[in-house]
Scaffold this active site. Structure first.
Site, PDB file in Angstrom:
ATOM      1  N   ASP A 256       0.842  -0.726   0.034  1.00 40.60           N
ATOM      2  CA  ASP A 256       0.192  -0.140   0.198  1.00 40.60           C
ATOM      3  C   ASP A 256       0.758   1.204   0.111  1.00 40.60           C
ATOM      4  O   ASP A 256       1.898   1.114   0.778  1.00 40.60           O
ATOM      5  CB  ASP A 256      -0.898  -0.250   1.106  1.00 40.60           C
ATOM      6  N   TYR A 322       4.615  -9.222   7.725  1.00 42.91           N
ATOM      7  CA  TYR A 322       4.126  -8.161   8.233  1.00 42.91           C
ATOM      8  C   TYR A 322       4.699  -6.744   9.402  1.00 42.91           C
ATOM      9  O   TYR A 322       4.060  -7.778  10.273  1.00 42.91           O
ATOM     10  CB  TYR A 322       2.681  -7.466   7.507  1.00 42.91           C
ATOM     11  N   TYR A 394      -4.727 -10.319   1.821  1.00 42.85           N
ATOM     12  CA  TYR A 394      -5.237  -8.407   2.826  1.00 42.85           C
ATOM     13  C   TYR A 394      -4.888  -8.015   4.149  1.00 42.85           C
ATOM     14  O   TYR A 394      -6.288  -8.428   5.060  1.00 42.85           O
ATOM     15  CB  TYR A 394      -6.324  -7.770   2.069  1.00 42.85           C
TER      16      TYR A 394
END
Length: 430
Positions: A256, A322, A394
């Site tokens: 993103d 992440y 996601y």
């Protein structure tokens, strides 16, 4: 029908050069060029015509052949030279001219291999079809195949470069209708990894949503939705080093805009389009990119790579790691949070296309796996959560639930809204 019978039909159509005559028998006898075949066939036909003329008084074959054969003219005691070939319109007399044009077009390029192609004119294609139909030749070669080969030989001799059939550095196209040489230069591909160290920079160039790149007040007439990207920060040093017209950026997935890309970085390939040069000092290019980026991005490990690497990057299933800064609508007890996180370890997630990307992706439910997830820090204001998951998950929606579109989710398990405030990619494993 034997060779001479076919040749008799061919000469009835008009004057024909050695190349075009021989090409009709190209698949017969190896080790000969088509012009050698053509001369041999014409000589045999001239001898047959002379025999018939002397034995039967019929000069028809010699007369039809005389516009294309000195031997036939001698038998008829005629003066003159061969007339222009009606099939190629004299093109095979100009092979050196085409080779010279190609040499001039190629002179500024660095390359090792090339291949010649031909864009036929309508008239020449029609002539070839007429000849095949009328002569009923069954062992012929295509016009452009011979032209490609013969001009290729001449270019190779002039340039000391090699013909390569599979992946030439440059494709040289002879545009016969417009009498010009067109070059198609194979791109050069550079593989590396990038780290994105600031937020609000997209991976690739992003045209303005309002004007689609044309320039308007909304984008201050730049045509861009965002002033710079990872793509653009790598572009100029590559263009300068390889003297290419532009670059294309191919990433192994993307993050993103508001995410950092940390750790060992994300694999990418930058494609140098129509390069004049095919080699450069990639250490210098790497340093130049990093110096000009001034801490916004960093590239590492640049190396030349084949085109196939792009497809490998695009099709690879890359696991991601992440680091998420998560906030909660209500304060959550640590034990309850850890319990919910433990339930997500190894879980298969059913994820309907998130609302934020539904305008560009099909509305489907996709299954993705969380390999590992752990709580690294918990304060009164936020939690730091590390997620190791299958590519394509996601993670923002894994946390928020996206109004129930992602199941299970951290929000669903703890019973209160959780939101990703910051997202950093710290690992991409191909």
């Amino acid at each position: 029908m034997n060779i001479l019978d076919t040749a008799k039909k061919i000469i009835q159509e008009g004057p024909i050069c050695d190349h075009c005559m021989g090409r009709q028998f190209a698949k017969l006898s190896t080790g000969l060029t088509n012009d050698q075949r053509g001369r041999a066939v014409k000589l045999a036909l001239a001898m047959e015509g002379d025999r018939i003329s002397k034995d039967e008084g019929d000069k028809e074959i010699l007369e039809e052949l005389s516009s294309s054969s000195i031997n036939a003219r001698k038998s008829l005691r005629k003066e003159g030279e061969d007339e222009k070939c009606w099939v190629c319109l004299g093109l095979f007399e100009k092979l050196d001219d085409w080779a010279e044009r190609a040499e001039i077009a190629l002179k500024d390029y660095e390359y090792s291999t090339f291949l010649v192609g031909t864009k036929m004119s309508g008239l020449l294609s029609e002539n070839e079809e007429i000849l095949w139909t009328e002569s009923e030749a069954t062992h012929a070669e295509q016009f452009k195949s011979e032209l490609n080969r013969e001009v290729g030989k001449l270019i190779a001799k002039r340039t000391n470069k090699e013909v390569e059939l599979d992946t030439p550095d440059i494709l040289v196209t002879l545009d016969l209708a417009n009498e010009e040489v067109i070059l198609q230069v194979r791109s050069v591909y550079i593989l590396g990894r990038y780290r994105k160290l600031v937020r609000t920079i997209p991976q690739t160039r992003w045209p303005c949503r309002s004007c689609k790149g044309r320039g308007c007040e909304a984008c201050n007439f730049t045509g861009k939705q965002y002033p710079e990207s990872v793509d653009e920060l790598t572009k100029d040093p590559v263009i300068e080093a390889l003297r290419c017209t532009d670059t294309k950026f191919h990433g192994a997935g993307r993050e993103d805009i508001d995410a950092l890309m940390l750790g060992t970085g994300r694999p990418f390939v930058v494609e140098a389009v129509e390069p004049l040069l095919r080699a450069c000092d990639l250490k210098k290019v790497e340093k130049e990119i990093n110096d000009r980026a001034a801490g916004k991005i960093e590239v590492i490990g640049l190396t030349f790579t084949p085109k196939a690497t792009v497809e490998a990057l695009k099709s690879s299933k890359a696991d991601k790691v992440y680091n998420l800064k998560v906030t909660f609508k209500e304060q959550i007890p640590e034990e309850k949070l850890r319990s919910a996180i433990n339930e997500l370890i190894g879980a298969q997630i059913g994820q309907r296309t998130p609302q934020r990307v539904s305008h560009r992706r099909a509305d489907l439910v996709r299954k993705r796996t969380v390999h590992d997830i752990k709580l690294n820090e918990l304060t009164e204001d936020y939690a730091m959560i590390e997620v190791h998951c299958e590519g394509g998950l996601y993670v923002k929606e894994l946390i928020s639930s996206d109004e129930g579109r992602t199941v299970p989710s951290l929000t669903g398990l703890i019973g209160t809204q959780a939101t990703v405030a910051e997202l950093d990619v710290i690992g991409v494993d191909i």
